[in-house]
Design a protein around this motif. Structure first.
Motif, PDB file in Angstrom:
ATOM      1  N   MET A 208      31.833  24.107  25.571  1.00  0.00           N
ATOM      2  CA  MET A 208      32.568  24.829  26.616  1.00  0.00           C
ATOM      3  C   MET A 208      31.986  24.493  27.986  1.00  0.00           C
ATOM      4  SD  MET A 208      35.124  26.993  26.942  1.00  0.00           S
ATOM      5  CE  MET A 208      35.243  27.900  25.393  1.00  0.00           C
ATOM      6  N   ILE A 209      32.840  24.254  28.937  1.00  0.00           N
ATOM      7  CA  ILE A 209      32.399  23.961  30.304  1.00  0.00           C
ATOM      8  C   ILE A 209      32.032  25.275  30.994  1.00  0.00           C
ATOM      9  CG2 ILE A 209      33.114  23.053  32.544  1.00  0.00           C
ATOM     10  CD1 ILE A 209      34.996  21.189  31.009  1.00  0.00           C
ATOM     11  N   PRO A 210      30.827  25.380  31.563  1.00  0.00           N
ATOM     12  CA  PRO A 210      30.429  26.647  32.194  1.00  0.00           C
ATOM     13  C   PRO A 210      31.243  26.937  33.446  1.00  0.00           C
ATOM     14  CG  PRO A 210      28.817  24.936  32.667  1.00  0.00           C
ATOM     15  CD  PRO A 210      29.772  24.364  31.648  1.00  0.00           C
ATOM     16  N   ARG A 211      31.413  28.233  33.737  1.00  0.00           N
ATOM     17  CA  ARG A 211      32.106  28.644  34.958  1.00  0.00           C
ATOM     18  C   ARG A 211      31.166  28.711  36.155  1.00  0.00           C
ATOM     19  NH1 ARG A 211      36.699  31.293  34.964  1.00  0.00           N
ATOM     20  NH2 ARG A 211      36.658  30.496  37.100  1.00  0.00           N
ATOM     21  N   ARG A 212      29.879  28.581  35.884  1.00  0.00           N
ATOM     22  CA  ARG A 212      28.886  28.621  36.966  1.00  0.00           C
ATOM     23  C   ARG A 212      27.645  27.872  36.492  1.00  0.00           C
ATOM     24  NH1 ARG A 212      25.717  33.539  38.978  1.00  0.00           N
ATOM     25  NH2 ARG A 212      26.457  34.471  37.040  1.00  0.00           N
ATOM     26  N   LEU A 213      26.997  27.151  37.377  1.00  0.00           N
ATOM     27  CA  LEU A 213      25.772  26.461  37.022  1.00  0.00           C
ATOM     28  C   LEU A 213      24.610  27.451  36.918  1.00  0.00           C
ATOM     29  CD1 LEU A 213      25.937  23.305  39.343  1.00  0.00           C
ATOM     30  CD2 LEU A 213      26.375  23.400  36.883  1.00  0.00           C
ATOM     31  N   ARG A 214      23.790  27.257  35.874  1.00  0.00           N
ATOM     32  CA  ARG A 214      22.581  28.075  35.777  1.00  0.00           C
ATOM     33  C   ARG A 214      21.615  27.645  36.879  1.00  0.00           C
ATOM     34  NH1 ARG A 214      20.978  31.022  31.784  1.00  0.00           N
ATOM     35  NH2 ARG A 214      22.366  29.969  30.290  1.00  0.00           N
ATOM     36  N   ALA A 215      21.199  28.605  37.693  1.00  0.00           N
ATOM     37  CA  ALA A 215      20.330  28.300  38.828  1.00  0.00           C
ATOM     38  C   ALA A 215      19.577  29.548  39.240  1.00  0.00           C
ATOM     39  CB  ALA A 215      21.151  27.784  40.009  1.00  0.00           C
TER      40      ALA A 215
ATOM     41  N   ALA B 281      35.296  27.197  40.248  1.00  0.00           N
ATOM     42  CA  ALA B 281      35.754  28.307  41.097  1.00  0.00           C
ATOM     43  C   ALA B 281      37.192  28.711  40.811  1.00  0.00           C
ATOM     44  CB  ALA B 281      35.606  27.923  42.569  1.00  0.00           C
ATOM     45  N   GLY B 282      37.907  27.906  40.020  1.00  0.00           N
ATOM     46  CA  GLY B 282      39.286  28.234  39.682  1.00  0.00           C
ATOM     47  C   GLY B 282      40.333  27.488  40.474  1.00  0.00           C
ATOM     48  N   ALA B 283      39.930  26.488  41.282  1.00  0.00           N
ATOM     49  CA  ALA B 283      40.897  25.718  42.070  1.00  0.00           C
ATOM     50  C   ALA B 283      41.617  24.707  41.179  1.00  0.00           C
ATOM     51  CB  ALA B 283      40.185  24.990  43.204  1.00  0.00           C
TER      52      ALA B 283
ATOM     53  N   ARG C  26      31.079  38.533  46.358  1.00  0.00           N
ATOM     54  CA  ARG C  26      31.124  39.512  45.279  1.00  0.00           C
ATOM     55  C   ARG C  26      30.110  39.145  44.202  1.00  0.00           C
ATOM     56  NH1 ARG C  26      36.917  37.300  42.992  1.00  0.00           N
ATOM     57  NH2 ARG C  26      36.079  35.713  41.596  1.00  0.00           N
ATOM     58  N   ALA C  27      29.733  40.110  43.408  1.00  0.00           N
ATOM     59  CA  ALA C  27      28.871  39.832  42.265  1.00  0.00           C
ATOM     60  C   ALA C  27      29.601  38.890  41.322  1.00  0.00           C
ATOM     61  CB  ALA C  27      28.509  41.136  41.558  1.00  0.00           C
ATOM     62  N   ASP C  28      28.918  37.836  40.901  1.00  0.00           N
ATOM     63  CA  ASP C  28      29.565  36.789  40.102  1.00  0.00           C
ATOM     64  C   ASP C  28      29.239  36.985  38.630  1.00  0.00           C
ATOM     65  OD1 ASP C  28      30.713  34.500  39.112  1.00  0.00           O
ATOM     66  OD2 ASP C  28      30.080  33.270  40.802  1.00  0.00           O
ATOM     67  N   ALA C  29      30.253  37.359  37.864  1.00  0.00           N
ATOM     68  CA  ALA C  29      30.052  37.609  36.431  1.00  0.00           C
ATOM     69  C   ALA C  29      30.421  36.414  35.567  1.00  0.00           C
ATOM     70  CB  ALA C  29      30.884  38.820  36.005  1.00  0.00           C
ATOM     71  N   ARG C  30      30.784  35.282  36.210  1.00  0.00           N
ATOM     72  CA  ARG C  30      31.172  34.111  35.435  1.00  0.00           C
ATOM     73  C   ARG C  30      29.991  33.611  34.605  1.00  0.00           C
ATOM     74  NH1 ARG C  30      33.115  30.041  39.846  1.00  0.00           N
ATOM     75  NH2 ARG C  30      31.332  31.001  40.897  1.00  0.00           N
ATOM     76  N   ALA C  31      30.298  33.139  33.396  1.00  0.00           N
ATOM     77  CA  ALA C  31      29.253  32.679  32.486  1.00  0.00           C
ATOM     78  C   ALA C  31      28.549  31.448  33.049  1.00  0.00           C
ATOM     79  CB  ALA C  31      29.851  32.357  31.125  1.00  0.00           C
ATOM     80  N   GLN C  32      27.210  31.489  33.007  1.00  0.00           N
ATOM     81  CA  GLN C  32      26.417  30.371  33.472  1.00  0.00           C
ATOM     82  C   GLN C  32      26.209  29.353  32.360  1.00  0.00           C
ATOM     83  OE1 GLN C  32      22.748  32.128  34.929  1.00  0.00           O
ATOM     84  NE2 GLN C  32      23.486  32.035  37.038  1.00  0.00           N
ATOM     85  N   GLY C  33      25.891  28.130  32.746  1.00  0.00           N
ATOM     86  CA  GLY C  33      25.577  27.112  31.758  1.00  0.00           C
ATOM     87  C   GLY C  33      24.893  25.932  32.407  1.00  0.00           C
ATOM     88  N   LEU C  34      24.281  25.095  31.590  1.00  0.00           N
ATOM     89  CA  LEU C  34      23.559  23.934  32.073  1.00  0.00           C
ATOM     90  C   LEU C  34      23.341  22.981  30.905  1.00  0.00           C
ATOM     91  CD1 LEU C  34      22.290  23.025  34.800  1.00  0.00           C
ATOM     92  CD2 LEU C  34      20.093  23.833  33.908  1.00  0.00           C
TER      93      LEU C  34
ATOM     94  N   ASP D 297      38.306  30.407  28.959  1.00  0.00           N
ATOM     95  CA  ASP D 297      38.518  29.835  27.630  1.00  0.00           C
ATOM     96  C   ASP D 297      38.621  28.310  27.650  1.00  0.00           C
ATOM     97  OD1 ASP D 297      40.883  29.798  28.986  1.00  0.00           O
ATOM     98  OD2 ASP D 297      42.120  30.550  27.335  1.00  0.00           O
ATOM     99  N   GLY D 298      38.293  27.685  28.780  1.00  0.00           N
ATOM    100  CA  GLY D 298      38.237  26.230  28.841  1.00  0.00           C
ATOM    101  C   GLY D 298      39.271  25.621  29.770  1.00  0.00           C
ATOM    102  N   LEU D 299      39.403  24.293  29.699  1.00  0.00           N
ATOM    103  CA  LEU D 299      40.332  23.553  30.545  1.00  0.00           C
ATOM    104  C   LEU D 299      41.763  23.693  30.056  1.00  0.00           C
ATOM    105  CD1 LEU D 299      38.414  20.154  30.927  1.00  0.00           C
ATOM    106  CD2 LEU D 299      38.831  21.806  32.770  1.00  0.00           C
ATOM    107  N   THR D 300      42.692  23.805  31.004  1.00  0.00           N
ATOM    108  CA  THR D 300      44.114  23.699  30.690  1.00  0.00           C
ATOM    109  C   THR D 300      44.709  22.641  31.617  1.00  0.00           C
ATOM    110  OG1 THR D 300      44.761  25.415  32.274  1.00  0.00           O
ATOM    111  CG2 THR D 300      44.280  26.121  30.020  1.00  0.00           C
TER     112      THR D 300
END
Length: 550
Positions: free
Chosen positions: A1-8, A234-236, A428-436, A535-538
């Motif tokens: 799964m592609i993360p919605r935010r980079l772990r940092a 970011a959803g663009a 805003r507080a970012d609740a998107r799942a992190q990943g790396l 849920d991934g790329l569309t």
């Protein structure tokens, strides 16, 4: 799964500005200068390496515009639409070719010195897909370096603040979903180092290309698709990612060559060099009316086809008839690069192969650089304005950065005036799942893309690429670092390219599908738009908008 935010790590410092421009190539510098000139407030320029390290300085051939007395924007428009293979946005192309000549003149007024002819006018050459001499060049074959020099000097004179060696990580969004800044990591020690945040009322992506998703590319090491990956997370919307242009004439350094490869500019063919096979036959004659000067996708396919027919590892560019004086005056940079690698173009054939060069797709924008996310703008190679369609016309890239960089500044000025709030808003507080991902994933992504998603593509190869890229998503890392962030970006962009390429079951422009060798306007004259959700790329198909009668 592609993360919605980079772990940092959490940002340890912050800075406030009105406009943050990310990238210091022609698009980013022009946008920053125009924004500062238009009075949109404080402008901050962020760049991944040194100011001059992007793709612009490597541009050899030149910048295309209808500047000659016998040329016209309409003719430039026609050549661009032809190269784009039915997928150009005609309104965007018309904007490019009509505003282009004056934009080039403003660049000259800024201090860029182009080569002149014996009468003191601009020395113009031809390149692939152009029916006219309309390519202005500088230093023979060092156009990008001269343009970069002039724009960097203008940036210094304007006093625009810069943060160098800064890798952008993710977009900051406010409570309404509007872009309000970025997080970034500054590599080095000083007043700002490590992970920080830039709060801004407008964010401009000018991060350049994504060529490093392939093992061999003309792109510099910094071209890891960071802007496209950030926009996706970011959803663009991003579009036309399947159309990666492979430059037909890159110096062949052997089967195991990796990284940035030396480009042999299209202008060499524009001045009369021939493409030949090992027997000396000009194999492009008869394949297209323009022969060696056909659009890039046609020439790249011609080279690959001849290589398959003959079993050869490369084809050859023959410029021996130029003589030493022309090589030294017109193409000093290329001459030096070839000689550095043991080839003397004055007396020898130049071995060439296609290599990944330019992304015709990218972050979707309108003709003013606005993306699908309010507050986020994009220009240059990271953007998809619609001017390139399925295949970019030679030397339109610098012109696109010049024209649309200026237009973005106008749009930002208008948009900021219309905001109900005139001050910076909190993220805003970012609740998107992190990943790396593990940094070692980078080489695997490059191997997969080179093996299965190059000039020649097939259903079997694309399915294998999708399967192998999905498997890489499990190789995660808990240690944030530049190498891991870049690997994660490359994986996201590669996955999006493959998703689009699998869907487009036709051959068009720079997308050559061996199982579907014909262009199919009835089913595929439209764009593939990709989005990333939890849920991934569309990826969805959108037919071209039909022009309505006036």
């Amino acid at each position: 799964m592609i993360p919605r935010r980079l772990r940092a790590p959490a940002p340890g410092w912050s800075v406030d500005t009105d406009v943050v421009v990310i990238g210091s190539g022609i698009a980013g510098l022009v946008a920053a200068l125009a924004a500062a000139r238009n009075g949109t407030g404080r402008v901050l320029l962020v760049t991944k390496a040194r100011l001059e390290a992007g793709s612009t300085r490597w541009a050899q051939g030149g910048i295309a515009a209808a500047l000659a007395p016998g040329d016209s924007p309409e003719e430039h428009l026609a050549d661009t639409l032809t190269a784009g293979a039915g997928l150009c946005d005609e309104d965007a192309v018309r904007t490019l070719v009509t505003e282009g000549p004056d934009a080039v003149r403003r660049l000259i007024a800024l201090g860029a010195g182009f080569d002149l002819d014996a009468d003191g006018g601009l020395a113009l050459t031809r390149e692939g897909g152009h029916h006219r001499r309309r390519i202005a060049h500088a230093g023979g074959d060092a156009t990008g370096a001269e343009i970069s020099r002039a724009l960097l000097e203008a940036r210094r004179a304007a006093g625009i603040e810069v943060i160098e060696h800064a890798l952008v990580l993710d977009l900051l969004l406010d409570a309404t979903g509007r872009a309000c800044g970025v997080t970034l990591h500054v590599m080095g020690e000083g007043r700002r180092d490590g992970v920080g945040a830039v709060r801004a009322r407008a964010v401009v992506l000018a991060t350049g290309g994504l060529g490093q998703v392939f093992s061999a590319t003309t792109n510099p090491e910094v071209s890891t698709g960071d802007g496209v990956a950030l926009a996706l997370r970011a959803g663009a919307e991003v579009t036309d990612l399947e159309f990666v242009q492979f430059h037909p004439t890159v110096l062949w350094l052997g089967r195991d060559a990796r990284g940035r490869q030396p480009l042999i500019s299209e202008a060499v063919r524009g001045e009369g060099a021939y493409l030949v096979d090992r027997t000396g036959e000009r194999f492009m004659v008869g394949r297209h009316e323009l022969a060696e000067l056909a659009p890039r996708d046609v020439v790249a396919k011609g080279i690959m086809s001849r290589m398959r027919e003959t079993g050869a590892s490369c084809m050859y560019l023959d410029g021996r008839h130029f003589g030493a004086e022309l090589w030294e005056r017109r193409f000093p940079t290329i001459l030096a690069a070839c000689r550095e690698h043991g080839v003397d173009p004055v007396t020898e054939l130049i071995p060439v192969v296609p290599a990944a060069h330019y992304a015709s797709g990218g972050v979707r924008t309108d003709t003013w650089g606005r993306t699908s996310l309010p507050g986020l703008y994009a220009c240059g190679e990271v953007a998809c304005t619609g001017v390139h369609g399925a295949n970019r016309l030679a030397s339109n890239s610098l012109l696109e950065g010049l024209v649309f960089g200026e237009r973005i500044a106008t749009a930002i000025g208008e948009d900021l005036v219309s905001l109900t709030h005139r001050t910076l808003t909190a993220a805003r507080a970012d609740a998107r799942a992190q990943g790396l991902l593990d940094p070692a994933v980078r080489e695997d992504v490059q191997r997969i893309m080179t093996s299965h998603v190059g000039v020649l593509r097939s259903a079997e190869g694309l399915e294998a690429a999708a399967r192998e890229l999905a498997a890489l998503a499990g190789r995660t890392s808990d240690e944030p670092c530049v190498e891991a962030w870049e690997a994660t970006n490359l994986h996201a962009v590669a996955s999006a390219i493959v998703a689009a390429a699998r869907l487009r079951t036709e051959t068009r422009g720079s997308h050559w599908h061996q199982d579907h060798p014909a262009r199919d306007d009835s089913a595929w004259q439209g764009h593939l738009v990709t989005r990333l959700a939890d849920d991934g790329l569309t990826t969805a198909y959108e037919p071209m908008r039909q022009k309505t009668a006036a």
